[in-house]
Write an enzyme that holds these catalytic residues in place. Structure first.
Site, mmCIF file in Angstrom:
data_model
loop_
_atom_site.group_PDB
_atom_site.id
_atom_site.type_symbol
_atom_site.label_atom_id
_atom_site.label_comp_id
_atom_site.label_asym_id
_atom_site.label_seq_id
_atom_site.Cartn_x
_atom_site.Cartn_y
_atom_site.Cartn_z
ATOM 1 N N ASP A 38 -51.021 -0.631 -3.203
ATOM 2 C CA ASP A 38 -52.367 -0.071 -3.110
ATOM 3 C C ASP A 38 -52.367 1.453 -3.019
ATOM 4 O O ASP A 38 -53.303 2.100 -3.501
ATOM 5 C CB ASP A 38 -53.138 -0.699 -1.936
ATOM 6 C CG ASP A 38 -52.482 -0.456 -0.586
ATOM 7 O OD1 ASP A 38 -51.241 -0.460 -0.510
ATOM 8 O OD2 ASP A 38 -53.213 -0.292 0.403
ATOM 9 N N GLU A 61 -38.424 -2.421 -5.835
ATOM 10 C CA GLU A 61 -38.199 -0.972 -5.822
ATOM 11 C C GLU A 61 -36.725 -0.605 -5.905
ATOM 12 O O GLU A 61 -36.378 0.458 -6.452
ATOM 13 C CB GLU A 61 -38.819 -0.364 -4.555
ATOM 14 C CG GLU A 61 -40.325 -0.403 -4.510
ATOM 15 C CD GLU A 61 -40.885 -1.696 -3.933
ATOM 16 O OE1 GLU A 61 -42.128 -1.792 -3.806
ATOM 17 O OE2 GLU A 61 -40.086 -2.593 -3.594
ATOM 18 N N HIS A 124 -51.513 0.589 7.337
ATOM 19 C CA HIS A 124 -50.423 -0.341 7.057
ATOM 20 C C HIS A 124 -49.310 0.382 6.296
ATOM 21 O O HIS A 124 -49.495 1.473 5.758
ATOM 22 C CB HIS A 124 -50.926 -1.544 6.262
ATOM 23 C CG HIS A 124 -51.410 -1.227 4.882
ATOM 24 N ND1 HIS A 124 -52.639 -0.654 4.638
ATOM 25 C CD2 HIS A 124 -50.833 -1.412 3.671
ATOM 26 C CE1 HIS A 124 -52.796 -0.494 3.330
ATOM 27 N NE2 HIS A 124 -51.714 -0.945 2.714
ATOM 28 N N HIS A 125 -48.156 -0.237 6.250
ATOM 29 C CA HIS A 125 -46.946 0.357 5.663
ATOM 30 C C HIS A 125 -46.530 1.633 6.401
ATOM 31 O O HIS A 125 -45.937 2.547 5.814
ATOM 32 C CB HIS A 125 -47.120 0.679 4.175
ATOM 33 C CG HIS A 125 -47.342 -0.520 3.297
ATOM 34 N ND1 HIS A 125 -46.987 -1.793 3.665
ATOM 35 C CD2 HIS A 125 -47.878 -0.625 2.050
ATOM 36 C CE1 HIS A 125 -47.308 -2.637 2.687
ATOM 37 N NE2 HIS A 125 -47.851 -1.961 1.699
ATOM 38 N N GLY A 416 -20.917 3.103 -5.106
ATOM 39 C CA GLY A 416 -20.369 1.747 -5.052
ATOM 40 C C GLY A 416 -21.324 0.683 -4.589
ATOM 41 O O GLY A 416 -20.933 -0.240 -3.868
ATOM 42 N N ASP A 443 -20.049 -12.252 -10.701
ATOM 43 C CA ASP A 443 -21.134 -13.084 -10.182
ATOM 44 C C ASP A 443 -21.716 -12.554 -8.881
ATOM 45 O O ASP A 443 -22.934 -12.617 -8.654
ATOM 46 C CB ASP A 443 -20.678 -14.536 -10.028
ATOM 47 C CG ASP A 443 -19.357 -14.681 -9.271
ATOM 48 O OD1 ASP A 443 -18.742 -13.661 -8.902
ATOM 49 O OD2 ASP A 443 -18.919 -15.840 -9.086
ATOM 50 N N ASN A 470 -16.354 -16.279 -10.841
ATOM 51 C CA ASN A 470 -15.150 -16.703 -10.113
ATOM 52 C C ASN A 470 -15.457 -17.026 -8.653
ATOM 53 O O ASN A 470 -14.603 -16.900 -7.780
ATOM 54 C CB ASN A 470 -14.023 -15.676 -10.240
ATOM 55 C CG ASN A 470 -14.466 -14.276 -9.858
ATOM 56 O OD1 ASN A 470 -15.551 -14.087 -9.298
ATOM 57 N ND2 ASN A 470 -13.643 -13.288 -10.157
ATOM 58 N N GLY A 472 -17.366 -15.766 -6.230
ATOM 59 C CA GLY A 472 -17.580 -14.867 -5.102
ATOM 60 C C GLY A 472 -17.019 -13.488 -5.300
ATOM 61 O O GLY A 472 -16.825 -13.012 -6.421
ATOM 62 N N GLU A 476 -13.133 -8.261 -2.802
ATOM 63 C CA GLU A 476 -13.076 -8.287 -1.337
ATOM 64 C C GLU A 476 -11.962 -9.213 -0.853
ATOM 65 O O GLU A 476 -11.385 -8.988 0.220
ATOM 66 C CB GLU A 476 -14.415 -8.743 -0.755
ATOM 67 C CG GLU A 476 -15.632 -8.000 -1.267
ATOM 68 C CD GLU A 476 -15.674 -6.542 -0.856
ATOM 69 O OE1 GLU A 476 -14.706 -6.050 -0.247
ATOM 70 O OE2 GLU A 476 -16.677 -5.885 -1.156
#
Length: 577
Positions: A38, A61, A124-125, A416, A443, A470, A472, A476
């Protein structure tokens, strides 16, 4: 729209919103990414009425900010429109990435009415605490300039922010209160001119003379390039200088593709002990190294193993360090052009040996698909002029491949942020739809921003999306948690998503489980969106990626960290690229 005549600087009456849109257009921005709210609908209606820019509505966003970043990398400047607070903070991560990667993005936040700010009315916001500066302050660390637009400062601040983003190659943030967009003010009739501040003449000539003398006297000069060479448009000058001096050129991994890999002076990527063959010696033994925009972090320095020579000349966009002397107020392009004109032509130097082509591994069509076979196939798939995207994860393997001439590499190497590349793909597709765009993603990264595929399909873009499934976060697993559930993700039918998100879209989707499946998929014509889901073992990773993750764990967790426990790390195995 009345133009005032007979003055040295003609002016005209315009609404603040129309003036802002006009200035964006004059700066070369043809599209605006964002999400309606708005507080920004007044500006959106003006955009719709004027047709000045094309609105590209996104699913959130965060992806708007990624899209504006990708757009700016090909267009020179990008912009997004969000709403106060909730929208601005959602976009903050992407704008921070643009700051880390030196990308000029203009973040416009439609904010609470100026009337409410003047009267202290709760809205608001907001935080409902009567303080309306929270988000200006939140953006201060990740933008080069910020302002709240008012009828009194609109002309000065709109121009200042746009010019600052373009000149500094960094994002800016402006708040446009929702009740002022339709107010008329007096604005310049002349168009906005994107121009750099001229160099100080004496400092420029002194810098040129000093730099030319140092390079000309060197026995083994070399040039090291970071991304600022591309951002500030000095790549042609650096190549011409390398040709004149017969000096080798190397890049850090964030600047992959900035220098054409087929150029005779190009060496490859410098990353300390992680450098490509021959690069480390040429850079670290140089008796006059010119480093352009060099910003070392662990990801770009081979985990801090890079050692630049003493006396390295550090050149930035507006300043150059040569020994004890610092030259301010000098434009890098002007400096380099002056050195090219001044330095004597070098006929020959000892030429670097030409590396033998990497050995190719023969793969059987029926063989289970592996990382090694996958990246070999990707190398064969790339062609001159591609825009190639990489996201965090095993897709960093692209850094070990050779890009064909004319390719543009887009990634978030310093920042990153996973999922960046999907939003960036939308933005860059919008900026250059005539080029072929190839997204390389895993993925885990894809699941963060997968919804933006719907916008790509909605606008009938035709990228090639090559996704590794694969199970995941494999990169990591190299740090910690080889088989732990926190590195697993829910399995999706990725190849089916285009039809789910846009049932009428013209798409070619493939699932590759074998080397033959992948070859068949990559042979498909790219006359429509191509989506290839390649299924691989969760613990199969290229050796370079696993090695980097293992070293990263040592840096992150220290000698007492859990990475030393047995079977908690994915370690280097047989997979190679």
């Amino acid at each position: 729209m009345e133009i005032t005549q007979n003055t040295a600087n003609p002016t005209q009456r315009m609404t603040i919103g129309d003036f802002l849109l006009r200035r964006l257009e004059e700066a070369g921005i043809r599209h605006l990414f964002g999400v309606p709210g708005d507080y920004n609908l007044t500006l959106l209606q003006q955009l719709h009425d004027s047709g000045a820019l094309e609105w590209i509505g996104t699913t959130g966003e965060l992806t708007s900010s990624y899209a504006a970043d990708g757009y700016a990398r090909l267009n020179g400047l990008g912009a997004l429109l969000v709403t106060n607070g909730v929208g601005a903070l959602s976009a903050l991560n992407g704008v921070a990435g643009a700051y880390a990667e030196h990308v000029p993005v203009i973040c416009i936040s439609g904010s609470i009415p100026l009337r409410s700010i003047d009267r202290g009315l709760g809205m608001h916001h907001t935080m409902a605490d009567g303080n309306f500066d929270h988000f200006l302050r939140a953006y201060a660390p990740v933008t080069v300039a910020q302002a709240r637009i008012t009828p009194r400062n609109a002309v000065v601040e709109i121009d200042r922010l746009i010019l600052t983003a373009w000149r500094e190659k960094l994002p800016v943030y402006m708040e446009l209160p929702s009740d002022i967009a339709y107010l008329e003010i007096e604005v310049p009739a002349a168009p906005l001119v994107l121009a750099h501040v001229p160099s100080d003449p004496e400092r420029l000539q002194s810098c040129i003379a000093a730099l030319a003398q140092q390079l000309s006297a060197a026995r083994s000069p070399a040039i090291l390039v970071d991304t600022d060479a591309d951002r500030f448009g000095v790549v042609p000058e650096l190549v011409a200088l390398a040709d004149k001096l017969q000096a080798p050129l190397a890049v850090i991994n964030a600047a992959k593709g900035v220098i054409d890999a087929s150029h005779p002076q190009y060496l490859g990527i410098y990353a300390g002990k992680g450098s490509e063959p021959g690069v480390c010696e040429a850079i670290e033994s140089s008796d006059c190294l010119l480093a352009v925009g060099y910003r070392p972090i662990e990801v770009t320095t081979g985990d801090f193993s890079a050692t630049l020579p003493a006396g390295t000349i550090h050149a930035r966009a507006h300043a150059v360090d040569i020994g004890e002397d610092n030259y301010q107020a000098v434009a890098l392009k002007e400096v380099l052009r002056g050195v090219i004109d001044t330095a004597p032509q070098v006929a020959t130097r000892v030429q670097r040996p030409v590396d033998a082509p990497a050995a190719r591994t023969h793969v059987e069509a029926a063989a289970k698909l592996t990382q090694a076979a996958y990246w070999q196939a990707v190398q064969d798939y790339l062609r001159p002029g591609d825009v190639v995207y990489v996201d965090n994860g095993t897709s960093f393997s692209i850094l070990g491949l050779q890009l064909p001439p004319g390719c543009t590499f887009i990634g978030s190497i310093n920042w990153g942020s996973i999922g960046y590349s999907v939003g960036a793909l939308l933005g860059a597709l919008t900026a250059a739809p005539e080029r072929r765009h190839v997204l390389l993603i895993g993925d885990g990264s894809f699941q963060v921003t997968a919804q933006e595929l719907s916008t790509i399909l909605h606008h009938d873009h035709k990228p090639a999306i090559l996704l590794i499934n694969n199970g995941g976060y494999t990169i990591e697993r190299g740090y910690l948690g080889k088989t732990e559930p926190y590195n697993d993700i829910a399995n999706w039918a990725y190849a089916d998503l285009p039809k789910v998100l846009h049932p009428s879209a013209s798409v070619q989707s493939f699932v590759a489980r074998t080397c033959g499946d992948l070859q068949h998929a990559l042979a498909a014509p790219n006359d429509k969106l191509l989506f290839v889901e390649s299924i691989m073992d969760p613990c199969d990773a290229p050796a370079a990626i696993t090695r980097s993750s293992n070293l990263g764990a040592e840096l992150d967790y220290g000698p007492r960290g859990p990475q030393h426990r047995e079977h908690l790390q994915l370690r280097t195995g047989a997979a190679q690229i």
